[in-house]
Design an enzyme around this catalytic site. Sequence first.
Site, PDB file in Angstrom:
ATOM      1  N   GLY A 281      14.289  51.829  48.280  1.00  0.00           N
ATOM      2  CA  GLY A 281      15.619  52.449  48.218  1.00  0.00           C
ATOM      3  C   GLY A 281      16.226  52.282  46.834  1.00  0.00           C
TER       4      GLY A 281
ATOM      5  CE  LYS B 243       2.572  54.282  52.770  1.00  0.00           C
ATOM      6  NZ  LYS B 243       3.961  53.889  52.792  1.00  0.00           N
TER       7      LYS B 243
ATOM      8  CG  ASN C 122       0.949  47.033  55.576  1.00  0.00           C
ATOM      9  OD1 ASN C 122       0.191  47.570  54.776  1.00  0.00           O
ATOM     10  ND2 ASN C 122       2.227  47.323  55.617  1.00  0.00           N
TER      11      ASN C 122
HETATM   12  O1  KPL Z   1       2.561  50.790  51.794  1.00  0.00           O
HETATM   13  C1  KPL Z   1       1.990  49.765  51.559  1.00  0.00           C
HETATM   14  C2  KPL Z   1       2.660  48.506  51.998  1.00  0.00           C
HETATM   15  O2  KPL Z   1       2.400  47.448  51.457  1.00  0.00           O
HETATM   16  O3  KPL Z   1       3.505  48.614  52.912  1.00  0.00           O
HETATM   17  C3  KPL Z   1       0.625  49.763  50.937  1.00  0.00           C
HETATM   18  C4  KPL Z   1       0.185  51.189  50.754  1.00  0.00           C
HETATM   19  C5  KPL Z   1      -0.334  49.022  51.814  1.00  0.00           C
HETATM   20  C6  KPL Z   1       0.619  49.188  49.537  1.00  0.00           C
HETATM   21  O4  KPL Z   1       0.804  47.823  49.475  1.00  0.00           O
END
Ligand code: KPL
Length: 309
Positions: free
Chosen positions: A12, A185, A193
């Site tokens: 943000g 995504k 993650n």
């Molecule tokens: O979006 C990400 C996150 O950490 O939430 C990635 C793409 C895994 C990059 O760190």
Amino acid sequence: MHVGVLGAGAMGSLFAGRLAASGAETTLLAHASAHTAAIRDDGLRLGRPDGSRATVGVDVVTDPASAPDCDAVLVFVKSTDTADAIEEWRPVLTDATVATLQNGLGNAAALVAALPEDGVLAGTTSHGAVVEEPGVVRHAGTGNTRLGRWDGPNDAPVERLAATLSSAGIDTAVVADPRTAVWRKVLVNVGINAATALARVENGALVERESGERLLRRAVSEAARVARAEGVAVGDPVAETRRVAERTASNASSMRQDLERGRATEVEALHGAVVSRASEQDLPAPVNRTLADLVRLAESQGSSGRGQP
Ligand code: KPL
């Protein structure tokens, strides 16, 4: 076009800073914190991927009653805070084009349930950003941003918002099917993650070590079956997730940062959501269920259990 940016986390703050620097009328809408106070007092100090730094004046509003009318609001609060943020900032959101660029499944649906349906856009962004200290944000890596109307065809306000972002150096494509973009995504996040957060490794470990590679492949393949059962064309998400892990090899994933700082993670909107949608589709999801439970367990330790600030 007056753009509100809801949420003063790394992403943000980055978007608000880039928009304000480009001359777009911009207001950062967020809870009062040391970070928002520093931005208000000294401007936002924005580090660029090339190492240069700039200080940008950004209007900050912490009281919803004082928020200006916005043509568009970009939602960047963590998915755990979406419902509360909608309630709190409803007066600003009701008459604006609202775009969620948050991680996870369920954010657009929460907005659609609470706001006029034709005002909601959804999408994704793959920029990397980190809040280094209050008032200081580093743009760690450039990426792509995609957005489109959640229900219904894209129109002039969507194009205008995308053009405003692109003029601010945030390359933005209008997409006809934001559900696919959001799922894609999510698959990347599901592959990276939890594993990096639990093992406390950088994203690159998942392509550099066999154990990491196996975790990535199993978590993503399992979640991709759920997406396909929902009719979403996800392409080759394992290859895509590997590419992202390579490109962000030295990053600490957002979930790892959250766990290490004793903050709530987005596990419910990622692995948790995959597990519940899998059960709706009568599909097994043992890898994501295990990862979700391990993250929940680690989360319940909080910051004291991890010796972090
Ligand atoms: O979006 C990400 C996150 O950490 O939430 C990635 C793409 C895994 C990059 O760190």
